[in-house]
Design a protein around this motif. Structure first.
Motif, PDB file in Angstrom:
ATOM      1  N   LEU A   1       0.786  -1.369   0.005  1.00 38.68           N
ATOM      2  CA  LEU A   1       0.080   0.149   0.082  1.00 38.68           C
ATOM      3  C   LEU A   1       0.900   1.088  -0.080  1.00 38.68           C
ATOM      4  CD1 LEU A   1      -2.785  -0.875   2.581  1.00 38.68           C
ATOM      5  CD2 LEU A   1      -2.957  -0.526   0.043  1.00 38.68           C
ATOM      6  N   LEU A   2       0.438   2.265  -0.883  1.00 39.90           N
ATOM      7  CA  LEU A   2       1.251   3.571  -0.727  1.00 39.90           C
ATOM      8  C   LEU A   2       0.148   4.420  -0.175  1.00 39.90           C
ATOM      9  CD1 LEU A   2       2.390   3.764  -4.450  1.00 39.90           C
ATOM     10  CD2 LEU A   2       3.746   3.079  -2.445  1.00 39.90           C
ATOM     11  N   GLY A   3       0.982   5.423   0.723  1.00 39.98           N
ATOM     12  CA  GLY A   3       0.185   6.387   1.537  1.00 39.98           C
ATOM     13  C   GLY A   3      -0.737   5.763   2.340  1.00 39.98           C
ATOM     14  N   PHE A   4      -0.214   5.036   3.352  1.00 42.25           N
ATOM     15  CA  PHE A   4      -0.779   4.077   4.371  1.00 42.25           C
ATOM     16  C   PHE A   4      -1.490   5.074   5.286  1.00 42.25           C
ATOM     17  CE2 PHE A   4      -1.135   1.402   8.015  1.00 42.25           C
ATOM     18  CZ  PHE A   4      -1.624   0.513   7.741  1.00 42.25           C
ATOM     19  N   PHE A   5      -0.735   6.054   5.634  1.00 44.20           N
ATOM     20  CA  PHE A   5      -1.508   6.917   6.555  1.00 44.20           C
ATOM     21  C   PHE A   5      -1.846   8.187   6.180  1.00 44.20           C
ATOM     22  CE2 PHE A   5       1.511   4.383   8.981  1.00 44.20           C
ATOM     23  CZ  PHE A   5       0.878   3.971  10.186  1.00 44.20           C
ATOM     24  N   GLU A   6      -1.217   8.728   4.783  1.00 40.40           N
ATOM     25  CA  GLU A   6      -1.787  10.190   4.284  1.00 40.40           C
ATOM     26  C   GLU A   6      -1.030  11.179   5.001  1.00 40.40           C
ATOM     27  OE1 GLU A   6      -5.691  10.358   3.007  1.00 40.40           O
ATOM     28  OE2 GLU A   6      -5.413   8.606   1.458  1.00 40.40           O
ATOM     29  N   ASN A   7      -0.050  10.641   5.792  1.00 36.65           N
ATOM     30  CA  ASN A   7       0.581  11.904   6.330  1.00 36.65           C
ATOM     31  C   ASN A   7       2.255  11.452   6.295  1.00 36.65           C
ATOM     32  OD1 ASN A   7       2.337  12.192   9.308  1.00 36.65           O
ATOM     33  ND2 ASN A   7       0.414  13.692   9.318  1.00 36.65           N
ATOM     34  N   ARG A   8       2.939  12.782   6.008  1.00 38.23           N
ATOM     35  CA  ARG A   8       4.422  12.345   5.812  1.00 38.23           C
ATOM     36  C   ARG A   8       5.178  11.833   7.002  1.00 38.23           C
ATOM     37  NH1 ARG A   8       8.437  17.453   3.578  1.00 38.23           N
ATOM     38  NH2 ARG A   8      10.264  16.228   3.489  1.00 38.23           N
ATOM     39  N   TYR A   9       5.096  12.376   8.102  1.00 39.44           N
ATOM     40  CA  TYR A   9       5.892  11.620   9.138  1.00 39.44           C
ATOM     41  C   TYR A   9       5.479  10.398   9.336  1.00 39.44           C
ATOM     42  CZ  TYR A   9       7.612  10.506  13.907  1.00 39.44           C
ATOM     43  OH  TYR A   9       7.962   9.736  14.891  1.00 39.44           O
ATOM     44  N   LEU A  10       4.240   9.919   9.347  1.00 43.72           N
ATOM     45  CA  LEU A  10       4.128   8.370   9.686  1.00 43.72           C
ATOM     46  C   LEU A  10       4.332   7.650   8.378  1.00 43.72           C
ATOM     47  CD1 LEU A  10       0.461   8.989  11.285  1.00 43.72           C
ATOM     48  CD2 LEU A  10       2.705   8.556  12.496  1.00 43.72           C
ATOM     49  N   ASP A  11       4.223   8.340   7.342  1.00 46.19           N
ATOM     50  CA  ASP A  11       4.355   7.488   6.063  1.00 46.19           C
ATOM     51  C   ASP A  11       6.084   7.152   6.115  1.00 46.19           C
ATOM     52  OD1 ASP A  11       1.890   6.777   5.200  1.00 46.19           O
ATOM     53  OD2 ASP A  11       1.639   8.569   4.256  1.00 46.19           O
ATOM     54  N   ASP A  12       6.885   7.904   6.113  1.00 46.13           N
ATOM     55  CA  ASP A  12       8.375   8.049   6.240  1.00 46.13           C
ATOM     56  C   ASP A  12       8.829   7.164   7.391  1.00 46.13           C
ATOM     57  OD1 ASP A  12       8.343   9.827   4.153  1.00 46.13           O
ATOM     58  OD2 ASP A  12       8.999  11.407   5.456  1.00 46.13           O
ATOM     59  N   THR A  13       8.196   7.226   8.595  1.00 42.97           N
ATOM     60  CA  THR A  13       8.462   6.273   9.677  1.00 42.97           C
ATOM     61  C   THR A  13       8.044   4.725   9.224  1.00 42.97           C
ATOM     62  OG1 THR A  13       8.180   7.926  10.877  1.00 42.97           O
ATOM     63  CG2 THR A  13       8.211   5.842  11.877  1.00 42.97           C
ATOM     64  N   PHE A  14       6.919   4.563   8.637  1.00 39.67           N
ATOM     65  CA  PHE A  14       6.274   3.263   8.247  1.00 39.67           C
ATOM     66  C   PHE A  14       7.061   2.678   7.067  1.00 39.67           C
ATOM     67  CE2 PHE A  14       2.826   0.541   6.677  1.00 39.67           C
ATOM     68  CZ  PHE A  14       3.008  -0.369   7.807  1.00 39.67           C
ATOM     69  N   ASP A  15       7.704   3.410   6.263  1.00 36.08           N
ATOM     70  CA  ASP A  15       8.774   2.998   5.345  1.00 36.08           C
ATOM     71  C   ASP A  15       9.925   2.294   5.798  1.00 36.08           C
ATOM     72  OD1 ASP A  15       6.615   3.595   3.333  1.00 36.08           O
ATOM     73  OD2 ASP A  15       7.911   5.492   2.841  1.00 36.08           O
ATOM     74  N   GLU A  16      10.420   3.020   6.874  1.00 35.13           N
ATOM     75  CA  GLU A  16      11.437   2.647   7.759  1.00 35.13           C
ATOM     76  C   GLU A  16      11.147   1.127   8.060  1.00 35.13           C
ATOM     77  OE1 GLU A  16      13.251   5.396  10.340  1.00 35.13           O
ATOM     78  OE2 GLU A  16      13.421   6.958   8.782  1.00 35.13           O
ATOM     79  N   TYR A  17      10.030   1.141   8.748  1.00 38.50           N
ATOM     80  CA  TYR A  17       9.561  -0.052   9.406  1.00 38.50           C
ATOM     81  C   TYR A  17       9.472  -1.235   8.454  1.00 38.50           C
ATOM     82  CZ  TYR A  17       6.534  -3.599  11.915  1.00 38.50           C
ATOM     83  OH  TYR A  17       6.114  -4.405  12.781  1.00 38.50           O
ATOM     84  N   LYS A  18       8.917  -1.002   7.453  1.00 36.86           N
ATOM     85  CA  LYS A  18       8.799  -1.924   6.285  1.00 36.86           C
ATOM     86  C   LYS A  18      10.134  -2.532   5.783  1.00 36.86           C
ATOM     87  CE  LYS A  18       5.908   0.235   3.516  1.00 36.86           C
ATOM     88  NZ  LYS A  18       4.880   0.642   2.425  1.00 36.86           N
ATOM     89  N   LYS A  19      11.102  -1.558   5.680  1.00 37.12           N
ATOM     90  CA  LYS A  19      12.357  -2.032   5.153  1.00 37.12           C
ATOM     91  C   LYS A  19      12.894  -3.060   6.093  1.00 37.12           C
ATOM     92  CE  LYS A  19      13.491   1.980   2.652  1.00 37.12           C
ATOM     93  NZ  LYS A  19      14.458   3.274   2.305  1.00 37.12           N
ATOM     94  N   LYS A  20      12.755  -2.702   7.531  1.00 34.93           N
ATOM     95  CA  LYS A  20      13.249  -3.378   8.628  1.00 34.93           C
ATOM     96  C   LYS A  20      12.729  -4.739   8.742  1.00 34.93           C
ATOM     97  CE  LYS A  20      15.899  -3.917  12.425  1.00 34.93           C
ATOM     98  NZ  LYS A  20      17.057  -4.110  12.410  1.00 34.93           N
ATOM     99  N   VAL A  21      11.320  -4.800   8.523  1.00 35.16           N
ATOM    100  CA  VAL A  21      10.685  -6.033   8.738  1.00 35.16           C
ATOM    101  C   VAL A  21      10.715  -6.837   7.550  1.00 35.16           C
ATOM    102  CG1 VAL A  21       8.159  -6.927   8.611  1.00 35.16           C
ATOM    103  CG2 VAL A  21       8.772  -4.984  10.227  1.00 35.16           C
TER     104      VAL A  21
END
Length: 498
Positions: free
Chosen positions: A82-102
């Motif tokens: 999914l793209l724009g999971f939160f539709e919020n820049r800070y949350l989406d950037d943080t979630f992208d880091e989390y997805k890479k880690k997972v």
């Protein structure tokens, strides 16, 4: 409600405008302008980002719900794409880091990180300048007090009593200074009060929304670290048992076990014949005043040589011999016909009682025959049984609650996501040392239970340190051998009469 979160802040700005319009002089107006500048700065740099994050977390929760409703066999892959999971820049950037880690952890077969390590209250508070915003009410009040002293100094410095005209002019100046003093104080207090109430409301909505998102993520996407560890340990135990089952057994050991099992079976049947299985009772206390509020019925085998034996040491043999119904009937009839103590009784039913025999109907019939109020009986059902026989346990719980019984969910380990669909308001948590509870875990558990309006009974209390900790964290009820061991009905009467 989220749509109207900005309304209290708008009221604060409007109040500031009214105060500015009605300022009695230039100095008072300047102080009000300074207060409004501070409020606008914090609205833009602190509260505006927080409102966006609240909307983002709500959007994230909705995205998780859509994934859950799609019945996808790989929810993580659905979320990962999914793209724009939160539709919020800070949350989406943080979630992208989390997805890479997972994704990296999944490729290596490692345990996956918890979403709370990335999206949490502390990190968001830094982005939204929480500590700075929290200083604003005090700053507004301080400006009001500063204006008070400046106004008084202006009035006092111009005092002169050289002649009548000068004295009258001085009094007028003093009154103007006092007017400034009181107006700035009142302005500061009004704006501080409205801002403080508005920010606390927004902050509480944020914490609630963060909790809802995290709970949904743990439930439908990736479980918490603790839940993953339990799954891992269970899988490893199953692997070990599978390997052990494949090992060739020593014929002598097999024969020995068969002889021991046969001997135990005959002793169990003999004990049943001579009514050596009896109900014992363990008090459950109010931890505030140590008043007995409930009694747990604890079955015991009064062995002629070894004394009282716990039910878990022999119940499987009861089941294998096909005498479970006789055993249950004897215990329940003895409990309900002879107990005359004014305390609610907790009776435990496991999935064997409900699937191998009609334990639900048998127990209800005995209760009705004894003319006992349904509110006097609490039915205990194990969360472990819900995991292995969910349908049977769920229907049993609903049937008992429909009849007016209270149901306590025992063996609860703090995973509130597992309570979804279970309407009972009573939880029983084992706090024995082998459970390895930490103070922070217990604090989180009782806080979450209070938030969900659930009552918690702390079971298996073994020492004074655990008891003190439970009292400190606000647990209402407790039981365990440290407080009182299970005793016979006669001994219980003796203890109460003392």
């Amino acid at each position: 409600m989220k749509k109207f979160l900005a309304v209290p802040l708008l009221i604060d700005v409007i109040a500031g405008g009214i105060l500015l319009f009605n300022a009695p002089d230039l100095l008072s107006g300047l102080f009000v302008v300074l207060m409004l500048v501070i409020i606008f700065a914090r609205l833009f740099f602190g509260i505006r980002p927080l409102l966006k994050i609240i909307r983002g977390l709500d959007k994230g929760e909705q995205s998780i719900t859509r994934v859950a409703e799609s019945d996808s066999e790989t929810p993580w892959q659905s979320v990962n794409g999914l793209l724009g999971f939160f539709e919020n820049r800070y949350l989406d950037d943080t979630f992208d880091e989390y997805k890479k880690k997972v994704n990296a952890q999944r490729s290596l077969g490692q345990m996956m990180s918890d979403i709370e390590d990335y999206i949490n209250e502390d990190g968001i508070s830094l982005v939204c300048w929480h500590n700075v915003v929290g200083l604003i009410p005090g700053t507004l009040t301080g400006l009001g007090i500063l204006g008070t002293f400046i106004g008084l100094i202006i009035g006092i410095n111009n005092l002169s009593f050289d002649d009548t005209i000068t004295a009258l002019a001085s009094v007028k100046t003093l009154l103007e200074g006092i007017n400034v003093a009181f107006y700035t104080s009142i302005s500061g207090l009004i704006l501080s009060l409205i801002f403080n109430l508005a920010y606390r409301l927004i902050r509480n909505v944020f914490i609630r929304q963060l909790g809802l998102f995290t709970e949904a993520f743990h439930k439908y996407i990736i479980p918490s670290i603790e839940e993953q560890e339990r799954y891992r340990q269970k899988r490893e135990a199953e692997k070990v048992m599978h390997l052990l089952a494949r090992l060739p057994e020593d014929p002598q050991l097999v024969n020995q076990r068969e002889k021991e099992a046969s001997a135990l079976s005959s002793r169990v049947l003999e004990a049943l014949k001579h009514k050596q299985f009896v109900p014992y009772y363990q008090p459950v206390y109010d931890l505030k005043d140590h008043h007995m509020t409930m009694l747990k019925m604890v079955p015991q085998w009064i062995h002629p040589s070894y004394g009282p034996l716990r039910e878990d040491s022999y119940k499987q043999n009861i089941i294998k011999n096909g005498v479970l119904e006789t055993y249950d009937r004897m215990l329940w009839q003895e409990t309900l016909s002879s107990l005359d103590i004014h305390a609610r009784i907790i009776i435990h039913l496991d999935h064997y009682d409900l699937s191998m025999i009609d334990g639900q109907k048998i127990l209800m019939d005995y209760i009705d025959q004894a003319h006992i109020s349904h509110k006097a009986i609490i039915i205990a059902l194990s969360m472990t049984d819900f995991l292995s026989a969910h349908h049977i346990m769920q229907s049993c719980m609903e049937a008992f609650m429909f009849k007016g019984f209270d149901v306590v969910l025992s063996d609860f380990h703090g995973d509130f996501a597992l309570l979804d669909g279970l309407t009972s308001d009573l939880l029983s948590v084992s706090v024995s040392q082998k459970e390895n509870w930490h103070k922070e875990d217990l604090r989180h558990l009782i806080a979450k239970a209070q938030e969900l309006h659930k009552t918690v009974i702390a079971d298996d209390i073994e020492d004074e340190m655990t008891l003190s900790l439970l009292k400190e964290e606000g647990f209402p009820y407790g039981a365990g051998n440290y407080l009182k061991k299970p005793v016979s009905l006669d001994d219980l009467h003796k203890q109460i009469s003392r």
